[in-house]
Motif scaffolding. Sequence first.
Motif, PDB file in Angstrom:
ATOM      1  N   TRP A   3      -0.916   2.231  10.764  1.00 18.87           N
ATOM      2  CA  TRP A   3       0.200   1.358  10.340  1.00 18.87           C
ATOM      3  C   TRP A   3       0.399   0.186  11.087  1.00 18.87           C
ATOM      4  CZ3 TRP A   3       1.851   1.343   5.603  1.00 18.87           C
ATOM      5  CH2 TRP A   3       3.154   0.519   5.332  1.00 18.87           C
ATOM      6  N   LEU A   4       0.457  -0.014  12.338  1.00 17.56           N
ATOM      7  CA  LEU A   4       0.732  -1.057  13.114  1.00 17.56           C
ATOM      8  C   LEU A   4      -0.063  -2.329  12.752  1.00 17.56           C
ATOM      9  CD1 LEU A   4       2.012  -2.211  15.546  1.00 17.56           C
ATOM     10  CD2 LEU A   4      -0.036  -1.498  16.921  1.00 17.56           C
ATOM     11  N   HIS A   5      -1.458  -2.063  12.174  1.00 18.88           N
ATOM     12  CA  HIS A   5      -2.285  -3.265  11.671  1.00 18.88           C
ATOM     13  C   HIS A   5      -1.821  -3.855  10.458  1.00 18.88           C
ATOM     14  CE1 HIS A   5      -5.742  -1.011  13.608  1.00 18.88           C
ATOM     15  NE2 HIS A   5      -5.355  -2.089  14.464  1.00 18.88           N
ATOM     16  N   VAL A   6      -1.063  -2.643   9.433  1.00 15.56           N
ATOM     17  CA  VAL A   6      -0.650  -3.248   8.309  1.00 15.56           C
ATOM     18  C   VAL A   6       0.701  -3.867   8.776  1.00 15.56           C
ATOM     19  CG1 VAL A   6       0.408  -2.461   6.269  1.00 15.56           C
ATOM     20  CG2 VAL A   6      -1.760  -1.382   7.134  1.00 15.56           C
ATOM     21  N   ALA A  12      -0.393 -10.111   4.546  1.00 10.28           N
ATOM     22  CA  ALA A  12      -1.733 -10.050   4.086  1.00 10.28           C
ATOM     23  C   ALA A  12      -2.260  -8.909   3.435  1.00 10.28           C
ATOM     24  CB  ALA A  12      -2.590 -10.354   5.418  1.00 10.28           C
ATOM     25  N   PHE A  13      -1.630  -7.932   3.419  1.00  9.93           N
ATOM     26  CA  PHE A  13      -1.769  -6.568   2.900  1.00  9.93           C
ATOM     27  C   PHE A  13      -1.155  -6.548   1.378  1.00  9.93           C
ATOM     28  CE2 PHE A  13      -3.129  -5.134   6.983  1.00  9.93           C
ATOM     29  CZ  PHE A  13      -4.304  -4.253   6.694  1.00  9.93           C
ATOM     30  N   TYR A  14      -0.391  -7.405   1.025  1.00  7.66           N
ATOM     31  CA  TYR A  14       0.267  -7.307  -0.254  1.00  7.66           C
ATOM     32  C   TYR A  14      -0.684  -7.125  -1.399  1.00  7.66           C
ATOM     33  CZ  TYR A  14       4.899  -9.270   1.279  1.00  7.66           C
ATOM     34  OH  TYR A  14       5.814  -9.454   1.833  1.00  7.66           O
ATOM     35  N   GLU A  15      -1.777  -7.854  -1.654  1.00  8.30           N
ATOM     36  CA  GLU A  15      -2.973  -7.679  -2.627  1.00  8.30           C
ATOM     37  C   GLU A  15      -3.527  -6.082  -2.485  1.00  8.30           C
ATOM     38  OE1 GLU A  15      -6.960  -9.567  -4.342  1.00  8.30           O
ATOM     39  OE2 GLU A  15      -5.803 -10.492  -2.961  1.00  8.30           O
ATOM     40  N   ALA A  16      -3.906  -5.695  -1.342  1.00 10.08           N
ATOM     41  CA  ALA A  16      -4.451  -4.311  -1.342  1.00 10.08           C
ATOM     42  C   ALA A  16      -3.454  -3.323  -1.563  1.00 10.08           C
ATOM     43  CB  ALA A  16      -4.925  -4.115   0.253  1.00 10.08           C
ATOM     44  N   ALA A  27       8.126  -9.270  -4.483  1.00  7.99           N
ATOM     45  CA  ALA A  27       9.463  -9.045  -3.988  1.00  7.99           C
ATOM     46  C   ALA A  27       9.838  -7.944  -3.121  1.00  7.99           C
ATOM     47  CB  ALA A  27      10.105  -9.702  -5.155  1.00  7.99           C
ATOM     48  N   ASP A  28       9.259  -6.745  -3.659  1.00  8.99           N
ATOM     49  CA  ASP A  28       9.437  -5.570  -3.264  1.00  8.99           C
ATOM     50  C   ASP A  28       9.039  -5.584  -1.666  1.00  8.99           C
ATOM     51  OD1 ASP A  28      10.750  -4.573  -5.643  1.00  8.99           O
ATOM     52  OD2 ASP A  28       8.777  -3.693  -6.187  1.00  8.99           O
ATOM     53  N   LEU A  29       7.754  -6.028  -1.569  1.00  5.40           N
ATOM     54  CA  LEU A  29       7.254  -5.985  -0.310  1.00  5.40           C
ATOM     55  C   LEU A  29       7.911  -6.889   0.463  1.00  5.40           C
ATOM     56  CD1 LEU A  29       3.383  -5.907  -1.647  1.00  5.40           C
ATOM     57  CD2 LEU A  29       4.757  -4.007  -0.588  1.00  5.40           C
ATOM     58  N   ASP A  30       8.207  -8.152   0.128  1.00  4.46           N
ATOM     59  CA  ASP A  30       8.991  -9.024   1.013  1.00  4.46           C
ATOM     60  C   ASP A  30      10.286  -8.127   1.603  1.00  4.46           C
ATOM     61  OD1 ASP A  30       7.337 -11.208   0.790  1.00  4.46           O
ATOM     62  OD2 ASP A  30       8.572 -11.950  -0.921  1.00  4.46           O
ATOM     63  N   GLU A  31      10.890  -7.429   0.611  1.00  2.79           N
ATOM     64  CA  GLU A  31      11.865  -6.932   1.271  1.00  2.79           C
ATOM     65  C   GLU A  31      11.760  -5.610   2.334  1.00  2.79           C
ATOM     66  OE1 GLU A  31      15.681  -4.221  -1.209  1.00  2.79           O
ATOM     67  OE2 GLU A  31      15.004  -6.291  -1.914  1.00  2.79           O
ATOM     68  N   ILE A  32      10.790  -5.015   2.171  1.00  2.45           N
ATOM     69  CA  ILE A  32      10.191  -3.849   2.968  1.00  2.45           C
ATOM     70  C   ILE A  32       9.665  -4.434   4.244  1.00  2.45           C
ATOM     71  CG2 ILE A  32       8.584  -2.001   3.335  1.00  2.45           C
ATOM     72  CD1 ILE A  32       8.793  -1.805  -0.022  1.00  2.45           C
ATOM     73  N   ASP A  33       9.244  -5.580   4.172  1.00  2.00           N
ATOM     74  CA  ASP A  33       8.766  -6.247   5.449  1.00  2.00           C
ATOM     75  C   ASP A  33       8.116  -5.188   6.583  1.00  2.00           C
ATOM     76  OD1 ASP A  33       8.576  -8.353   7.162  1.00  2.00           O
ATOM     77  OD2 ASP A  33      10.431  -8.098   8.024  1.00  2.00           O
ATOM     78  N   GLY A  34       7.044  -4.562   5.953  1.00  2.00           N
ATOM     79  CA  GLY A  34       6.342  -3.789   6.782  1.00  2.00           C
ATOM     80  C   GLY A  34       6.953  -2.304   7.439  1.00  2.00           C
ATOM     81  N   ASP A  35       8.251  -2.045   6.910  1.00  2.00           N
ATOM     82  CA  ASP A  35       8.840  -0.860   7.428  1.00  2.00           C
ATOM     83  C   ASP A  35       8.295   0.366   6.881  1.00  2.00           C
ATOM     84  OD1 ASP A  35      10.478   1.356   7.453  1.00  2.00           O
ATOM     85  OD2 ASP A  35      12.430   0.069   8.247  1.00  2.00           O
TER      86      ASP A  35
END
Length: 112
Positions: A3-6, A12-16, A27-35
């Motif tokens: 998960w650290l890589h993600v 960069a992982f948005y598409e995958a 927009a969801d992914l922006d809000e989550i910000d890797g958490d």
Amino acid sequence: MKWLHVQQNWPAFYEAIMDKWPEVDEADLDEIDGDQRAFIAHLAEATGQEAADIRDELREWLAGEIPSDVVMDPIHDNHSISLSAKYVNEGEDEYDDDARFGDDDDHRGDGD
């Protein structure tokens, strides 16, 4: 991958991520910000699945390789190249220069 890589390369992982879980958008992914916890909670809500099931899906997804276009460093790149050896014909070297296949900078025939 871990998960650290993600988390470190989140955009960069948005598409995958959106390929794997079409219920999320950028927009969801922006809000989550890797958490990771927020990601699991969002997926559970969006899909109607239990968080435990989402964690299992995520664990399975993380078992795959890091997409080559996400992390660019010599160690990762060389590892990816060596893994590609199984697709290279016998007698060829996966590290060979591929110039014989054409010049990437040659734009003849593209309307220029």
